[in-house]
Design a protein around this motif. Structure first.
Motif, mmCIF file in Angstrom:
data_model
loop_
_atom_site.group_PDB
_atom_site.id
_atom_site.type_symbol
_atom_site.label_atom_id
_atom_site.label_comp_id
_atom_site.label_asym_id
_atom_site.label_seq_id
_atom_site.Cartn_x
_atom_site.Cartn_y
_atom_site.Cartn_z
ATOM 1 N N GLN A 107 0.849 -1.186 0.000
ATOM 2 C CA GLN A 107 0.000 0.000 0.000
ATOM 3 C C GLN A 107 0.890 1.243 0.000
ATOM 4 O O GLN A 107 2.060 1.202 0.408
ATOM 5 N N ALA A 108 0.303 2.322 -0.457
ATOM 6 C CA ALA A 108 1.032 3.595 -0.470
ATOM 7 C C ALA A 108 1.558 3.903 0.927
ATOM 8 O O ALA A 108 0.880 3.682 1.929
ATOM 9 N N GLY A 109 2.796 4.391 0.956
ATOM 10 C CA GLY A 109 3.449 4.668 2.226
ATOM 11 C C GLY A 109 4.296 3.517 2.738
ATOM 12 O O GLY A 109 5.078 3.690 3.684
ATOM 13 N N ASP A 142 4.995 4.729 -8.348
ATOM 14 C CA ASP A 142 6.201 3.895 -8.351
ATOM 15 C C ASP A 142 5.924 2.509 -8.939
ATOM 16 O O ASP A 142 6.850 1.719 -9.120
ATOM 17 N N THR A 143 4.670 2.209 -9.210
ATOM 18 C CA THR A 143 4.306 0.918 -9.782
ATOM 19 C C THR A 143 4.982 0.729 -11.130
ATOM 20 O O THR A 143 4.850 1.562 -12.027
ATOM 21 N N ALA A 144 5.732 -0.357 -11.259
ATOM 22 C CA ALA A 144 6.486 -0.633 -12.481
ATOM 23 C C ALA A 144 7.209 -1.960 -12.331
ATOM 24 O O ALA A 144 7.247 -2.541 -11.242
ATOM 25 N N VAL A 145 7.781 -2.406 -13.435
ATOM 26 C CA VAL A 145 8.742 -3.503 -13.375
ATOM 27 C C VAL A 145 10.117 -2.875 -13.174
ATOM 28 O O VAL A 145 10.490 -1.959 -13.918
ATOM 29 N N SER A 196 -0.538 0.237 -4.225
ATOM 30 C CA SER A 196 -1.960 0.592 -4.276
ATOM 31 C C SER A 196 -2.230 1.783 -3.359
ATOM 32 O O SER A 196 -1.581 1.958 -2.328
ATOM 33 N N SER A 197 -3.232 2.554 -3.759
ATOM 34 C CA SER A 197 -3.553 3.763 -2.975
ATOM 35 C C SER A 197 -4.559 3.466 -1.880
ATOM 36 O O SER A 197 -5.132 2.394 -1.815
#
Length: 121
Positions: free
Chosen positions: A13-15, A90-93, A120-121
């Motif tokens: 999760q975010a953070g 920041d979601t990425a490979v 995820s937010s």
């Protein structure tokens, strides 16, 4: 044969935080320049962080400064990316890569297979 194997990706999760690792083999690791890159769906690959052969010099993309830390262990031939305060963007490979030296003329020429990071937010 040069091999770079990433691990440590996942969903948070975010953070939250994640720690990516890259194990290198088939290369004189202590003599190579290392970096982390990422590619999000529909976007071009971008450089995230880089580190010099001895680890004294580091580089970070503006988007991750203050949140990500790159480090290397030249005894264990490993590269690490500590990622804190993660954001959905920041979601990425994430890929680790190596090049013969940190000179501008040398391009990254070996890449790992990548590890997925999902925030995820």
């Amino acid at each position: 044969q040069v091999q770079l194997v990433e691990s440590g990706g996942g969903s948070v999760q975010a953070g939250g935080s994640l720690r990516l690792s890259c194990a290198a083999s088939g290369v004189r690791y202590s003599s190579t320049c290392m970096g982390w890159f990422r590619q999000a769906p529909g976007k071009e690959r971008e450089g995230v962080a880089g580190i010099s052969t001895g680890g004294a010099n580091t580089y970070y993309a503006d988007s991750v400064k203050g949140r990500f830390t790159i480090s290397r262990n030249n005894v264990r031939n490993t590269l690490t990316l500590q990622m804190n305060d993660l954001k959905p963007e920041d979601t990425a490979v994430y890929y680790c890569a190596t090049r013969p030296s940190c000179a501008v003329r040398d391009q990254y020429n070996y890449w790992g297979q990548g590890t997925q990071v999902t925030v995820s937010s």
